[in-house]
Every structure is written in structure tokens, then in C-alpha cells.
Design a protein around this motif. Structure first.
Motif, PDB file in Angstrom:
ATOM      1  N   PRO A 106      47.274  50.104  31.203  1.00 49.31           N
ATOM      2  CA  PRO A 106      47.757  49.014  32.058  1.00 49.31           C
ATOM      3  C   PRO A 106      49.280  48.923  32.019  1.00 49.31           C
ATOM      4  N   SER A 107      49.871  48.712  33.181  1.00 45.52           N
ATOM      5  CA  SER A 107      51.312  48.456  33.233  1.00 45.52           C
ATOM      6  C   SER A 107      51.606  47.096  32.606  1.00 45.52           C
ATOM      7  N   PRO A 108      52.867  46.819  32.264  1.00 44.27           N
ATOM      8  CA  PRO A 108      53.181  45.498  31.722  1.00 44.27           C
ATOM      9  C   PRO A 108      52.725  44.356  32.623  1.00 44.27           C
ATOM     10  N   SER A 109      52.917  44.499  33.936  1.00 41.26           N
ATOM     11  CA  SER A 109      52.526  43.414  34.848  1.00 41.26           C
ATOM     12  C   SER A 109      51.015  43.269  34.927  1.00 41.26           C
ATOM     13  N   CYS A 110      50.296  44.380  34.984  1.00 41.54           N
ATOM     14  CA  CYS A 110      48.834  44.328  35.008  1.00 41.54           C
ATOM     15  C   CYS A 110      48.306  43.716  33.721  1.00 41.54           C
ATOM     16  N   PHE A 111      48.843  44.138  32.599  1.00 42.56           N
ATOM     17  CA  PHE A 111      48.422  43.619  31.302  1.00 42.56           C
ATOM     18  C   PHE A 111      48.664  42.113  31.215  1.00 42.56           C
ATOM     19  N   ALA A 112      49.842  41.688  31.662  1.00 46.86           N
ATOM     20  CA  ALA A 112      50.181  40.264  31.583  1.00 46.86           C
ATOM     21  C   ALA A 112      49.280  39.422  32.487  1.00 46.86           C
ATOM     22  N   TYR A 113      49.035  39.889  33.695  1.00 46.08           N
ATOM     23  CA  TYR A 113      48.239  39.120  34.647  1.00 46.08           C
ATOM     24  C   TYR A 113      46.795  38.985  34.170  1.00 46.08           C
ATOM     25  N   THR A 114      46.167  40.098  33.778  1.00 47.38           N
ATOM     26  CA  THR A 114      44.781  40.018  33.349  1.00 47.38           C
ATOM     27  C   THR A 114      44.636  39.161  32.093  1.00 47.38           C
ATOM     28  N   ASN A 115      45.578  39.265  31.174  1.00 52.71           N
ATOM     29  CA  ASN A 115      45.477  38.476  29.951  1.00 52.71           C
ATOM     30  C   ASN A 115      45.768  36.998  30.208  1.00 52.71           C
ATOM     31  N   PHE A 116      46.603  36.698  31.205  1.00 49.73           N
ATOM     32  CA  PHE A 116      46.803  35.306  31.604  1.00 49.73           C
ATOM     33  C   PHE A 116      45.478  34.698  32.085  1.00 49.73           C
ATOM     34  N   LEU A 117      44.747  35.437  32.918  1.00 52.90           N
ATOM     35  CA  LEU A 117      43.475  34.935  33.437  1.00 52.90           C
ATOM     36  C   LEU A 117      42.431  34.807  32.333  1.00 52.90           C
ATOM     37  N   LEU A 118      42.355  35.804  31.458  1.00 51.63           N
ATOM     38  CA  LEU A 118      41.367  35.745  30.386  1.00 51.63           C
ATOM     39  C   LEU A 118      41.702  34.649  29.374  1.00 51.63           C
ATOM     40  N   ALA A 119      42.988  34.405  29.158  1.00 56.26           N
ATOM     41  CA  ALA A 119      43.379  33.299  28.278  1.00 56.26           C
ATOM     42  C   ALA A 119      42.989  31.964  28.903  1.00 56.26           C
ATOM     43  N   ALA A 120      43.173  31.834  30.215  1.00 52.53           N
ATOM     44  CA  ALA A 120      42.768  30.604  30.903  1.00 52.53           C
ATOM     45  C   ALA A 120      41.265  30.397  30.774  1.00 52.53           C
ATOM     46  N   ALA A 121      40.515  31.497  30.837  1.00 55.25           N
ATOM     47  CA  ALA A 121      39.060  31.395  30.711  1.00 55.25           C
ATOM     48  C   ALA A 121      38.642  30.924  29.327  1.00 55.25           C
TER      49      ALA A 121
END
Length: 221
Positions: A106-121
Motif C-alpha cells: 500500500p502507498s502511504p495515502s492508501c495505507f492512511a485512508y484504509t486505516n482511518f476507516l478501520l479505526a473509525a469502525a
């Protein structure tokens, strides 16, 4: 009095304009986007969709009623189907085999976005999670329709364009918009503020994701 979605879209209207004006999306509409940039994007999108499907599944599990659970369950299945279609069709056409796709980081942006969503979950309320999920639906639908209207016959990215301008995707988007509006209408002002913050943050990540694909972003160290 405006609904949550009306206020949310007004809030990100300048950001949406910047997303639509990104070189990636302009060149995608023109059909002039380089195969290398699109290949990078599709690989990252495949990784993103896997994480997004997990976030949707968690939203379904935490839904307050059967209707909301059904919406997010269908959406999770749809994200998985799109990811599988990418592996089966688009990636192969652009010279990427299953093994190469499996090895992609994952690129830095992809990694950050997916982990933001999973953290929200994991840590936020259902209402805030739903608001964080919404921009991926809504912005892709708007961009897909905008590009579809501008694209010429023979565009090499027609499959991608048709996926996100399909009326069925528009109906799925509207269902999540309506769900967020209902959730916000029943919530207090503190929750609504947090929903707006999550919606804006995911919208920022949408800009970052497309921009990072054009730059073929890599980790600096």
C-alpha cells in the motif's frame, strides 16, 4: 433546515472541485492518462477496496436496524465483487498478474485512508463510521458521472468509467446518503459535528488517493 448530506456537500464543495480538476481525473476523461499511472491506481484501489469492504462489514454488524445492516452488507459484497473484477479483468489487461498484485505494498495515502476507516469502525459510533464511509460512494459517483459525460468513444478506461457512472452505483450511493441523513437527524449536535469531521477527513483522503496515483507515490524511507 438542511439535511446532513446537504451541509456536508456544501462543506466539501471547494475540495470536490479540486478533486475533479486533478490531472489524474482530467486525463482519465480524455483517455490520455498513461497506462503506468492507471496501473498504479488500480493496484492501490484493489488494496483499498479490500480494507473498505472490511469497514463496510463492520458497519453492517454495528447497524442499529435491519435496513442499515442490509445496505452495508450489500455494499461490502459490492466492494468485494469490484475487487475481484479488477483482478480478473482490468489488472490483466494492463499487464499485472495475480502474483504481482499480491506483492504490491500500500502507498502511504492508501495505507492512511484504509486505516482511518478501520479505526473509525473500531472506536467511533455507527453514525460517525457511516459518515466516514460515505465520501467514497458519493465522490466516486459524482466523478464517474462527470467523466462519463466528457469521455469520448474508444476511451481506454471505459470499463472503469462505466462502473462508477452506472445507475446501480448511483442507487447504492443514494441509499448511504439517506442512511447518513437519518442517522444525523436522530443524533445530537456533538455526534453530528463528529460525523461532519469524519466526512471531511475521508473527502481529503479521496483527493490524496487520486493525487498519489498520478505521482505514483512511494514511501520516502
Amino acid at each position: 433546515m438542511n439535511s446532513f448530506s446537504q451541509d456536508a456537500w456544501q462543506t466539501i464543495a471547494p475540495l470536490y472541485g479540486k478533486i475533479a480538476a486533478l490531472p489524474f481525473n482530467r486525463e482519465l476523461a480524455e483517455g490520455s492518462l498513461s497506462a503506468e499511472r492507471f496501473r498504479f491506481y488500480i493496484l492501490q484501489d484493489s488494496l483499498y477496496l479490500a480494507g473498505y469492504a472490511r469497514a463496510l462489514s463492520l458497519a453492517a454488524a454495528r447497524a442499529p436496524d435491519a435496513e442499515a445492516a442490509a445496505i452495508f452488507t450489500r455494499s461490502a459484497q459490492g466492494a468485494i465483487e469490484v475487487e475481484q473484477a479488477l483482478h480478473a479483468g482490468v489488472l490483466a489487461r494492463f499487464g499485472v498478474g495475480p502474483e504481482a498484485a499480491m506483492q504490491t505494498e500500500p502507498s502511504p495515502s492508501c495505507f492512511a485512508y484504509t486505516n482511518f476507516l478501520l479505526a473509525a469502525a473500531q472506536k467511533d459510533s455507527f453514525e460517525v463510521l457511516a459518515a466516514a464511509i460515505l465520501p467514497c460512494f458519493w465522490i466516486y459517483w459524482e466523478i464517474g458521472c462527470q467523466i462519463s459525460a466528457a469521455a469520448q468513444p474508444g476511451n481506454p478506461y471505459a470499463d472503469w468509467i462505466s462502473t462508477y457512472s452506472d445507475p446501480a452505483f448511483g442507487e447504492a450511493t443514494k441509499a448511504v446518503i439517506d442512511l447518513c441523513d437519518r442517522a444525523a437527524a436522530a443524533a445530537g449536535p456533538v455526534t453530528c459535528d463528529r460525523m461532519m469531521t469524519a466526512f471531511v477527513q475521508s473527502s481529503r483522503y479521496e483527493w490524496m488517493f487520486w493525487d498519489s496515483a498520478y505521482r505514483r507515490e512511494s514511501w520516502p524511507v
